[in-house]
Design an enzyme around this catalytic site. Structure first.
Site, mmCIF file in Angstrom:
data_model
loop_
_atom_site.group_PDB
_atom_site.id
_atom_site.type_symbol
_atom_site.label_atom_id
_atom_site.label_comp_id
_atom_site.label_asym_id
_atom_site.label_seq_id
_atom_site.Cartn_x
_atom_site.Cartn_y
_atom_site.Cartn_z
ATOM 1 N N ASP A 219 -16.530 -23.585 -13.559
ATOM 2 C CA ASP A 219 -17.281 -24.357 -14.549
ATOM 3 C C ASP A 219 -16.237 -25.032 -15.420
ATOM 4 O O ASP A 219 -15.374 -24.351 -15.992
ATOM 5 C CB ASP A 219 -18.161 -23.435 -15.406
ATOM 6 C CG ASP A 219 -19.305 -22.844 -14.600
ATOM 7 O OD1 ASP A 219 -19.625 -23.391 -13.531
ATOM 8 O OD2 ASP A 219 -19.868 -21.829 -15.045
ATOM 9 N N GLU A 262 -26.339 -28.754 -12.729
ATOM 10 C CA GLU A 262 -25.131 -28.205 -13.359
ATOM 11 C C GLU A 262 -23.955 -29.145 -13.136
ATOM 12 O O GLU A 262 -23.153 -28.941 -12.225
ATOM 13 C CB GLU A 262 -24.804 -26.812 -12.790
ATOM 14 C CG GLU A 262 -25.836 -25.747 -13.119
ATOM 15 C CD GLU A 262 -25.346 -24.335 -12.813
ATOM 16 O OE1 GLU A 262 -24.225 -24.173 -12.299
ATOM 17 O OE2 GLU A 262 -26.100 -23.396 -13.089
ATOM 18 N N HIS A 265 -20.381 -27.496 -12.807
ATOM 19 C CA HIS A 265 -20.054 -26.500 -11.774
ATOM 20 C C HIS A 265 -19.485 -27.196 -10.522
ATOM 21 O O HIS A 265 -20.202 -27.892 -9.813
ATOM 22 C CB HIS A 265 -21.316 -25.704 -11.434
ATOM 23 C CG HIS A 265 -21.132 -24.661 -10.372
ATOM 24 N ND1 HIS A 265 -21.124 -23.305 -10.643
ATOM 25 C CD2 HIS A 265 -20.964 -24.764 -9.028
ATOM 26 C CE1 HIS A 265 -20.961 -22.632 -9.507
ATOM 27 N NE2 HIS A 265 -20.871 -23.495 -8.506
HETATM 28 ZN ZN LIG Z 1 -20.950 -22.284 -12.486
#
Ligand SMILES: [Zn+2]
Length: 291
Positions: A219, A262, A265
């Protein structure tokens, strides 16, 4: 009489020579046959080993109707007459499990970067990656991934962009704790246990099904949707595939990944596949024919 003896002796010597010659020839034949046997046996073993390795892959290509089985990728046709090969190939066809009863996968040592984890496919709870710290941070990745992250990080730095590692590897236990907390939160909101589990999994993957448990994903910078407005996100979108990384959970594929958008990510899948996914717009589940 003397001449007869000499003739006899001469004949015996001749016979002896013939016998010696035969013995030598026989010895040659035996050695030749032995060499051929050893060579054939070695070839068989090599082929079997290759097929075993490739068919031990996670569910991936076996299930992917768009991909050829890995055992044929090197141009060799699998020997379907060998019972061991057939057994291994059958066992490698891993059917997707369910959230409560996921399929536990084995990571292919050769094609590890293709490993797919999600709510249906999980790694064993005792899986321990070889971890290293990246870019002088407190965050760790699988050693095989870390070097690619460092390359990407350094390339971005040259362009004035800092891909600060925010969250890399997470242990199975930590993932379990985070996930259970999220499930409890949704239960407290009035969701049934079943629904709470599904809803929690869209935000925090169940233990063993997160790419953070593999050590293959990072991340970057911070966990927020506004990340997509940053120079970092723009740089990653343009360049990450050149280093083998993909944005694993895009906005328009949430119904397939079952995970929220996300943008922070980024997962390593190797340069070749990263470029293919970037160009095609497919997510891993689609690529493996599991969507
Ligand atoms: Zn992640």
């Amino acid at each position: 009489m003397a001449s007869k003896n000499i003739k006899k002796k001469h004949k015996r010597t001749k016979d002896q020579k013939a016998l010696n010659f035969l013995c030598i020839m026989l010895a040659f034949v035996v050695v030749f046959v032995a060499v051929v046997c050893v060579s054939v046996n070695k070839n068989n073993n090599d082929l079997r080993e290759k097929e075993t390795t490739s068919s031990q892959s996670s569910q991936t290509t076996e299930k992917g109707n768009s991909k050829k089985p890995q055992s044929t990728e090197n141009g060799k046709t699998p020997d379907t007459t060998a019972p061991e090969t057939t057994q291994v190939a059958t066992a490698a066809v891993a059917q997707p499990g369910t959230m409560d009863n996921p399929t536990i996968i084995t990571i292919d040592e050769e094609k590890w970067y293709l490993t797919l984890v999600n709510s249906s496919y999980r790694i064993p709870d005792n899986y321990e990656p070889d971890l290293v710290y990246v870019c002088g941070s407190e965050e760790r990745l699988d050693r095989k991934v870390a070097e690619h992250y460092e390359d990407m990080y350094n390339a971005a730095l040259k362009d004035g962009v800092s891909l600060t590692p925010c969250s890399g590897y997470r242990s199975y236990e930590l993932q379990e704790r985070n996930y259970n907390n999220k499930v409890s939160f949704y239960e407290s909101q009035g969701y049934s246990n079943k629904d709470a589990k599904v809803k929690a999994a869209t935000i925090i993957m169940p233990p063993g099904s997160s790419e953070h448990n593999l050590g293959y994903a990072m991340d970057i910078v911070c966990v927020d949707e506004w990340f997509e407005d940053t120079a970092e996100f723009k740089w990653l979108t343009e360049n990450a595939a050149d280093y083998g990384f993909i944005m694993r959970y895009p906005k328009d594929k949430q119904d397939i990944t079952k995970v929220i958008y996300e943008p922070w990510h980024w997962r390593y899948v190797g340069v070749e596949l990263a470029k293919e996914l970037k160009d095609s717009g497919l997510v891993l589940e689609e690529y493996f024919g599991l969507a």
